[in-house]
Design an enzyme around this catalytic site. Structure first.
Site, PDB file in Angstrom:
ATOM      1  N   GLU A  72       0.682  -1.311  -0.088  1.00 50.59           N
ATOM      2  CA  GLU A  72      -0.094   0.023   0.019  1.00 50.59           C
ATOM      3  C   GLU A  72       0.924   1.340  -0.005  1.00 50.59           C
ATOM      4  O   GLU A  72       1.855   1.300   0.679  1.00 50.59           O
ATOM      5  CB  GLU A  72      -0.759  -0.196   1.379  1.00 50.59           C
ATOM      6  CG  GLU A  72      -1.600   1.370   1.633  1.00 50.59           C
ATOM      7  CD  GLU A  72      -2.369   1.733   0.535  1.00 50.59           C
ATOM      8  OE1 GLU A  72      -2.216   3.206   0.132  1.00 50.59           O
ATOM      9  OE2 GLU A  72      -3.167   1.031  -0.239  1.00 50.59           O
ATOM     10  N   GLN A  73       0.534   2.356  -0.960  1.00 54.07           N
ATOM     11  CA  GLN A  73       1.480   3.428  -1.162  1.00 54.07           C
ATOM     12  C   GLN A  73       1.259   4.099   0.138  1.00 54.07           C
ATOM     13  O   GLN A  73       2.374   4.947   0.617  1.00 54.07           O
ATOM     14  CB  GLN A  73       0.973   4.080  -2.260  1.00 54.07           C
ATOM     15  CG  GLN A  73      -0.473   4.686  -2.413  1.00 54.07           C
ATOM     16  CD  GLN A  73      -0.559   5.570  -3.343  1.00 54.07           C
ATOM     17  OE1 GLN A  73       0.153   5.552  -4.458  1.00 54.07           O
ATOM     18  NE2 GLN A  73      -1.948   6.136  -3.882  1.00 54.07           N
ATOM     19  N   ARG A 122     -17.332   2.511   6.568  1.00 49.90           N
ATOM     20  CA  ARG A 122     -15.972   1.840   5.790  1.00 49.90           C
ATOM     21  C   ARG A 122     -14.806   1.645   6.543  1.00 49.90           C
ATOM     22  O   ARG A 122     -14.035   0.789   6.390  1.00 49.90           O
ATOM     23  CB  ARG A 122     -15.603   2.839   4.596  1.00 49.90           C
ATOM     24  CG  ARG A 122     -17.025   2.918   3.635  1.00 49.90           C
ATOM     25  CD  ARG A 122     -16.405   3.719   2.370  1.00 49.90           C
ATOM     26  NE  ARG A 122     -15.276   3.242   1.589  1.00 49.90           N
ATOM     27  CZ  ARG A 122     -15.773   2.429   0.346  1.00 49.90           C
ATOM     28  NH1 ARG A 122     -17.063   2.553   0.222  1.00 49.90           N
ATOM     29  NH2 ARG A 122     -14.646   1.848  -0.213  1.00 49.90           N
ATOM     30  N   TYR A 147     -28.860   5.840   6.112  1.00 49.25           N
ATOM     31  CA  TYR A 147     -29.143   4.632   6.983  1.00 49.25           C
ATOM     32  C   TYR A 147     -28.015   4.824   8.194  1.00 49.25           C
ATOM     33  O   TYR A 147     -27.072   5.616   8.138  1.00 49.25           O
ATOM     34  CB  TYR A 147     -28.658   3.326   6.140  1.00 49.25           C
ATOM     35  CG  TYR A 147     -27.382   3.399   5.410  1.00 49.25           C
ATOM     36  CD1 TYR A 147     -26.009   3.075   5.783  1.00 49.25           C
ATOM     37  CD2 TYR A 147     -27.589   3.630   3.917  1.00 49.25           C
ATOM     38  CE1 TYR A 147     -25.182   3.105   5.279  1.00 49.25           C
ATOM     39  CE2 TYR A 147     -26.303   3.785   3.234  1.00 49.25           C
ATOM     40  CZ  TYR A 147     -25.079   3.308   3.894  1.00 49.25           C
ATOM     41  OH  TYR A 147     -23.846   3.369   3.212  1.00 49.25           O
ATOM     42  N   ASP A 155     -12.327  -1.736  -8.045  1.00 45.10           N
ATOM     43  CA  ASP A 155     -12.350  -0.393  -9.123  1.00 45.10           C
ATOM     44  C   ASP A 155     -11.476  -0.366 -10.041  1.00 45.10           C
ATOM     45  O   ASP A 155     -11.560   0.433 -11.010  1.00 45.10           O
ATOM     46  CB  ASP A 155     -12.366   0.791  -8.087  1.00 45.10           C
ATOM     47  CG  ASP A 155     -13.831   1.157  -7.374  1.00 45.10           C
ATOM     48  OD1 ASP A 155     -14.588   0.320  -7.733  1.00 45.10           O
ATOM     49  OD2 ASP A 155     -14.000   1.985  -6.632  1.00 45.10           O
TER      50      ASP A 155
END
Length: 399
Positions: A34-35, A108, A214, A292
């Site tokens: 991961e950067q 998230r 929600y 993505d």
């Protein structure tokens, strides 16, 4: 026992971490690069349907998801001005009983934390920004900005809509602005107690706009996303600050519940919605993509992150027990199994943009009648193809 192959995953978001856990569970030596120097997620909600929650439960995350998540009782689609119900699709216990896994609303960051805590620390490498990628035919070589060079049997690009792996493997391309921008935010639930909000996902549909809200984080926060159509946008970012007054102006004349939610927000962020057309292929040699990086989609089916979790589980099933010589063939199989499903969901998400934003008139009235008939995308009988899917099962026409 034969040692499994090695896989380097570029990108430490939800898709990359979930893929690493699925691969490790399948006996593959998976490492995440991961950067960023710290893992982090934007302050936003995420919907996890049964086709992903069954995978996350198999990865041992049921306890954390139950502790931090919310299980909504229904998905409630409503008219923009008077709040009239257009479709109320059951979730909760009925969905869990029908499909064998629950439907969650999560923050998230809580999902990312659960995934990261399950991954052995030695398999996560922060501060690694990919610069070059070479497929040697019998191995891959990745070099990072910090000087690290790693050799593995395969590389997976899980590095999002701006994927470096995608650019290095397939060449440059540009995302498409969808004509929509979204105001998003989180509101402490106690500020909205007077609204007596149900534990549902509420989608308010109206001319040129829609509004979703929600509960997340054990019903302590209300997540909202307010989507508006606009002509142009110059940036792709989840972290551009918006103005609550602009959001209020955009939804002036809509049901008062929505303005109450917006006014209770301390801050909002504005997020342009970009997507990319379905790719003809995801894999080349020993390099492939997930999430993505290969199928960025509008959030109007709630399936963006869910499909990346499916990708990782299916990739692990394809790579389980193989030799290094079988990597190319196995990545092609992964692509054959996953690309049609993800591409279909990209198309459905695009179609929902039109359906959600119809102006009042004949087309809107026809849509509402169809929704009332219980045959649309989120009614229980119509959604089985999506929720019942088990991405770990290697089956497709001709398989």
């Amino acid at each position: 026992m034969k040692k499994g192959i090695s896989v380097a995953i570029v990108g430490g978001g939800i898709g990359g971490l979930a893929a690493a856990l699925s691969l490790l569970r399948a006996g593959v030596d998976a490492h995440v690069y991961e950067q960023a120097r710290t893992l982090g997620e934007v302050g936003a909600g995420i919907q996890i349907s049964p086709n992903a929650s069954r995978i996350l439960h198999r990865l041992g995350l049921a306890e954390q998801l139950t502790a931090t998540g919310v299980k909504p009782v229904a998905l409630h689609q409503r008219r923009w001005d008077d709040g009239r119900t257009l479709l109320r699709a059951p979730l909760g216990e009925l969905v869990e009983k029908t499909f064998g896994a629950p439907y969650y609303h999560l923050h998230r960051a809580d999902l990312l934390d659960a995934l990261a805590s399950a991954l052995p620390s030695q398999n996560l490498h922060l501060g690694h920004r990919l610069t070059t990628l070479v497929d040697h035919g019998d191995s891959t070589e990745a070099t990072f900005e910090n000087g690290t060079r790693i050799v593995s049997d395969a590389v997976v690009g899980a590095d999002g809509i701006h994927s470096v792996v995608r650019r290095l493997a397939f060449g440059p391309e540009h995302p498409n602005f969808t004509g929509c921008a979204a105001y998003r935010g989180l509101v402490p639930a106690e500020r909205l107690a007077h609204l007596n909000l149900e534990t549902t996902a509420q989608i308010w549909m109206g001319p040129g706009k829609h509004f979703v809200h929600y509960f997340v984080r054990g019903r302590r926060l209300v997540n909202f996303v307010a989507v508006v159509e606009q002509d142009t946008w110059t940036r792709e970012s989840w972290t551009d600050r918006g103005d609550v007054s602009d959001a209020l102006a955009a939804f002036e004349g809509w049901h008062p519940q929505l303005s109450e939610i917006l006014r209770a927000s301390d801050e909002t962020f504005i997020w342009a919605l970009f997507d990319r057309k379905p790719m003809a292929r995801w894999s080349v040699g020993r390099v492939t993509l997930l999430g993505d990086a290969c199928h960025a989609m509008l959030p109007f089916m709630g399936q963006g992150a869910v499909q990346s979790i499916e990708d990782g589980a299916n990739l692990a099933a394809c790579l389980a027990g193989i030799s290094s010589a079988q990597v190319d063939e196995s990545l092609n199989r992964y692509e054959r199994l996953r690309l049609p499903r993800a591409s279909h969901l990209q198309s459905l998400s695009e179609e929902n943009k039109r359906r959600f934003h119809l102006p009042d008139g004949p087309a809107q009235s026809e849509r509402d009648e169809v929704m009332a008939s219980g045959t649309t995308d989120w009614s229980l009988q119509a959604i089985a193809w999506l929720y019942a899917h088990d991405a770990e099962l290697l089956s497709a026409p001709g398989e």
